[in-house]
Design an enzyme around this catalytic site. Structure first.
Site, mmCIF file in Angstrom:
data_model
loop_
_atom_site.group_PDB
_atom_site.id
_atom_site.type_symbol
_atom_site.label_atom_id
_atom_site.label_comp_id
_atom_site.label_asym_id
_atom_site.label_seq_id
_atom_site.Cartn_x
_atom_site.Cartn_y
_atom_site.Cartn_z
ATOM 1 N N ASN A 193 -3.910 -14.514 -2.291
ATOM 2 C CA ASN A 193 -2.960 -14.842 -1.231
ATOM 3 C C ASN A 193 -3.287 -16.168 -0.548
ATOM 4 O OD1 ASN A 193 -1.208 -12.547 -1.312
ATOM 5 N ND2 ASN A 193 -2.870 -11.329 -0.455
ATOM 6 N N GLU A 234 -6.540 -3.787 -3.567
ATOM 7 C CA GLU A 234 -6.947 -4.626 -2.436
ATOM 8 C C GLU A 234 -7.853 -3.870 -1.468
ATOM 9 O OE1 GLU A 234 -3.443 -6.337 -0.647
ATOM 10 O OE2 GLU A 234 -3.397 -7.952 -2.101
ATOM 11 N N LYS A 248 2.143 -5.222 -7.971
ATOM 12 C CA LYS A 248 2.730 -5.271 -6.631
ATOM 13 C C LYS A 248 4.254 -5.245 -6.736
ATOM 14 C CE LYS A 248 -0.657 -7.538 -3.667
ATOM 15 N NZ LYS A 248 -0.893 -8.693 -2.772
ATOM 16 N N ARG A 265 -9.090 -9.147 -4.173
ATOM 17 C CA ARG A 265 -7.730 -9.486 -4.560
ATOM 18 C C ARG A 265 -7.033 -10.331 -3.502
ATOM 19 N NH1 ARG A 265 -3.243 -5.620 -7.592
ATOM 20 N NH2 ARG A 265 -1.590 -7.186 -7.607
ATOM 21 N N HIS A 270 4.421 -17.271 4.273
ATOM 22 C CA HIS A 270 5.338 -16.207 4.680
ATOM 23 C C HIS A 270 5.948 -16.501 6.045
ATOM 24 C CE1 HIS A 270 3.422 -13.040 1.781
ATOM 25 N NE2 HIS A 270 4.207 -13.900 1.171
ATOM 26 N N LYS A 322 -5.590 -13.859 -13.191
ATOM 27 C CA LYS A 322 -5.081 -12.796 -12.310
ATOM 28 C C LYS A 322 -5.536 -11.433 -12.804
ATOM 29 C CE LYS A 322 -1.389 -11.007 -9.586
ATOM 30 N NZ LYS A 322 -0.051 -11.193 -8.997
ATOM 31 N N HIS A 347 9.821 -19.519 -2.895
ATOM 32 C CA HIS A 347 8.493 -18.985 -2.589
ATOM 33 C C HIS A 347 7.393 -19.985 -2.929
ATOM 34 C CE1 HIS A 347 5.278 -16.156 -1.974
ATOM 35 N NE2 HIS A 347 4.851 -16.331 -3.211
#
Length: 361
Positions: free
Chosen positions: A246, A237, A143, A242, A253, A227, A266
């Protein structure tokens, strides 16, 4: 050197786990990219010294190199800095035999990775994560992207690296807040995929916080393997698997965006988001209070926040969350736990219940 293999057919690569062995990175990159002749090393003010060391190692392995500095911090994940990297690649006369080496935390990895994904329609990428969060999460899986003023990571692409070089010795000098922030993603893996790993973290909280080398090797290696397992099964995804990675991120976010990029790290936002997600799951009857307290206790023991510490308008948070990448047609979807070590995707969560959770935190 220990390694974790990410099996993706022609896009397969190794994650090397080393400690204080920067000189070997040149041979690692050469083995993974035998035809590559040129490398643009990207780093920020926090990683520039390490980037220069790696640049020397690359030169010793026959690469022509250049170094591109980027200002440190989340605001650098922007179009302006992306354009600056394009300029650096042009100045290097980059072609398909040029690789981009991202030396830094998640910001550098995402930014340099997106530059690699898009310049000349794709250049080879090598990730050299220097933060715990980047080691266990953002450097693995392909990503890449930048932020938009309206939302985090709205512009990006999947672009697998040719290799990931992890030097665990770098964690000994990582600032305490940065290190603790990375532990949120570590806890996440235990919650979503591996209850035994969660128990290991509970039993070794002190050693984890003290950054004991043998514990770090196990923790980082296990997270990378977990992962990699998910990425191998759902690289783009498309199956929904996947999306489990999140967990907590829809809430996170929202907090990150409203706080202003860089105000909350983060991992700090993820820890808060995981707490919100666990509370939501409890109110839906998916888990009991014991799950919520156990997760909260581990996050607190690892020095992570479980509440934002600032009041944000609920409607503004909801507005940002509706634009989360998992959302469909403006309908929020959430990764929620059903038991320790297992989470599922839910797209029918009543919005008033989400508001109530936000207001309670």
């Amino acid at each position: 050197m220990n390694s974790v293999r990410v099996n993706l057919g022609s896009r397969s690569y190794d994650i090397a786990l080393t400690s204080g062995d920067s000189k070997s990175v040149g041979a690692f990159v050469r083995a993974g990219l035998p035809k590559t002749t040129t490398a643009l090393v990207v780093g920020d003010s926090n990683t520039q010294l390490h980037g220069r060391v790696l640049e020397t190692a690359l030169i010793a392995s026959g690469f022509r190199t250049a170094f591109a500095p980027v200002p440190a911090g989340e605001p650098s994940k922007c179009l302006e800095q992306l354009s600056a990297l394009y300029d650096a690649l042009y100045g290097l006369a980059a072609d398909r035999q040029t690789c981009v080496v991202a030396v830094g935390g998640g910001v550098i990895g995402d930014l340099a990775g997106f530059a690699a994904a898009t310049y000349n329609r794709g250049l080879p990428l090598v990730m050299v994560p220097t933060s715990l969060l980047a080691m266990v999460d953002s450097s693995v899986g392909g990503k890449t992207g930048i932020n938009h003023p309206k939302g985090k990571n709205l512009i990006g692409a999947f672009h697998q690296p040719a290799g990931v070089w992890i030097d665990l010795a770098l964690l000994t000098t990582l600032p305490e807040r940065e290190y603790l922030s990375g532990l949120a993603e570590v806890v996440k893996y235990g919650v979503i995929l591996d209850s035994d790993f969660f128990s290991y973290l509970e039993a070794n909280t002190r050693a984890v916080r003290e950054r004991q080398p043998e514990v770090l090797l196990h923790v980082v290696g296990r997270c990378c393997r977990l992962k990699a397992d998910v990425v191998e099964k759902d690289e783009y995804e498309t199956t929904g698997l996947r999306a489990v990675l999140n967990y907590g991120h829809t809430f996170a976010h929202g907090f990150e965006t409203l706080a202003g990029y860089g105000t909350l790290l983060h991992g700090e936002a993820v820890a808060i988001g995981m707490t919100c997600a666990a509370t939501l799951a409890e109110r839906l009857g998916l888990v009991g209070a014991d799950f919520v307290s156990r997760q909260t206790d581990l996050l607190v023991a690892l020095g992570l926040p479980t509440a934002p510490g600032h009041s944000y308008p609920t409607e503004e948070l909801i507005s940002v969350m509706r634009r989360d990448k998992k959302a469909v047609g403006g309908q929020m979807r959430f990764i929620l736990p059903t038991r320790l070590g297992e989470v599922k995707l839910f797209d029918d969560v009543p919005e008033p219940l989400v508001r109530a959770v936000l207001q309670s935190h």
